[in-house]
Design an enzyme around this catalytic site. Sequence first.
Site, short mmCIF file in Angstrom:
data_model
loop_
_atom_site.label_atom_id
_atom_site.label_comp_id
_atom_site.label_asym_id
_atom_site.label_seq_id
_atom_site.Cartn_x
_atom_site.Cartn_y
_atom_site.Cartn_z
N GLU A 248 -22.61 -35.60 26.45
CA GLU A 248 -23.55 -36.57 25.90
C GLU A 248 -24.94 -36.03 26.20
OE1 GLU A 248 -22.72 -39.00 24.13
OE2 GLU A 248 -20.68 -39.53 24.70
N CYS A 282 -31.58 -41.71 26.32
CA CYS A 282 -31.13 -40.72 25.32
C CYS A 282 -31.17 -41.31 23.92
CB CYS A 282 -29.74 -40.24 25.66
SG CYS A 282 -28.58 -41.57 25.86
N GLU A 380 -37.68 -33.45 22.90
CA GLU A 380 -37.35 -34.72 23.53
C GLU A 380 -38.24 -34.90 24.75
OE1 GLU A 380 -33.79 -35.15 25.76
OE2 GLU A 380 -33.37 -37.11 24.93
#
Length: 488
Positions: A248, A282, A380
């Site tokens: 993940e 996330c 990110e």
Amino acid sequence: MQTFQHYIDGAFHDAPSSFESLDPATGQPWARMPEARADEVNAAVAAARRAFHGAEWAGLTASQRGKLLLRLADLVEQNARLLAEIETRDTGKIIRETSAQIAYVAEYYRYYAGLADKIEGAHLPIDKPDMEVWLRREPVGVVAAVVPWNSQLFLSAVKIGPALAAGCTVVLKASEDGPAPMLEFARIFDQAGFPPGVLNVITGFGPECGAVLTRHPEVDHVAFTGGPTAGRQIVRNSAENLASTSLELGGKSPFIVFEDADIDSAVNAQVSGIFAATGQSCVAGSRLLVQNSIRETFLGRLRDKAEQIVIGSPADMATEVGPLCTARQRDTAVRLCELSVTQGARLVTGGRAIDGDGHYFPPTILDCTEAPTAACLTEEFFAPVLSAQGFDTETEALALANDTAYGLASGVFTRDLTRAHRMIRGIRAGVVWVNTYRAVSPMAPFGGHGLSGHGREGGLAAALDYTRIKTVWLRTSDAPIPDPFIMR
Ligand code: NAD
């Protein structure tokens, strides 16, 4: 200073090395953490291996495993306040979020408790006479679970819950940034009555601990949450032990608003989509794609909300945005904002670190409509930074949404049902939220593809990931098997 210990083979241990954990609200050390290196990792994996084969665990029925998980769920609920306070102290995640999230963590354990005796095999209508063939679902073995700092109690529950439901044993490596909640969780887990070694909790750094664990020959599956860089390293490590992996990883998720949307709801969902968890999430909806006809109004509404957000101590129930977990995260936010502005992004609000103690960075909005190559659109941040782009048509919105190497989450706000369906089909992401954002449930699989990783957490799909199929052939005829070398 408070001190924490590892939890290995059902007992608490100091380690020869230790390190300080900093309080993100002050930047000062507040606790001493044990540091696992090869010896501690080996001991934890050996304990998990023994427990996996031992009668105390392997001899339990699936329903008995479920009952233990139920007890764990109750203990998590009873200790929710303590766990919330420790997670807030060590990671800076605000108390109103940790309190709410830990209550829901208990529900994840409860869900997997219920699922333990519903992981079924299958019977095959095989194309041969006098033969019974069926599939057994067996636990995959020893699981290495590696988690990042944000929401560790949650991110570990979505691994520990299904793994134990399936009958696996686990070595969990807590993040070196804010490991206290997991080490405290181990004390609670210890009261639930699981046999020693079923769960082992250690912490340490990536190269000295995480790498040794994930390439360990006695590890069968690696369940990882973290960034793509470490994710790639994990996959390389798995070339050593050939463990299966579920990853993940991060996201750069589009949040798409059409002009016909319920604007009040879209504004609120976007505010929580990016600024909740202080942006360290996330699934953060970090790329706003908004139809040009409403862009200025929408950005103005967002700016007003962002500037009213209460920034403060994470321990204060009134705080809405707290510090970032580490100074490194804050510095990344500063660097990427500055770079994006030099690349043409327009700063709508925020953009500079807040002076004083702690790792504070304010809610920030950058309009990149005129700066399509700005770094903030692709990198990110893991910080409360929203990058916006305008679009005119649905086709353009979809192209911008899919212009990313990630594929984790996405949001669409529109009242047009047929357009919603076209967007659902077209968006390349593991999750699409329509007229909502951030909703999660133990029952719903979650995960991504591309740079966001592979595998799913949540739901039955996750529990099956911790099993492997054994195919059984049973001949039902009593007739002797003829000697194959006697010609007839
Ligand atoms: P990270 O990848 O640096 O670290 C995560 C964990 O991996 C830590 O425990 C670390 O010690 C360990 N690690 C690092 N190098 C390793 C190696 N070579 N071998 C084994 N383990 C190693 O991530 P981070 O900076 O702590 O967390 C932020 C990242 O996590 C972001 O990219 C974010 O998107 C991602 N994240 C993803 C999800 C999700 O569910 N998809 C959830 C939360 C965070």
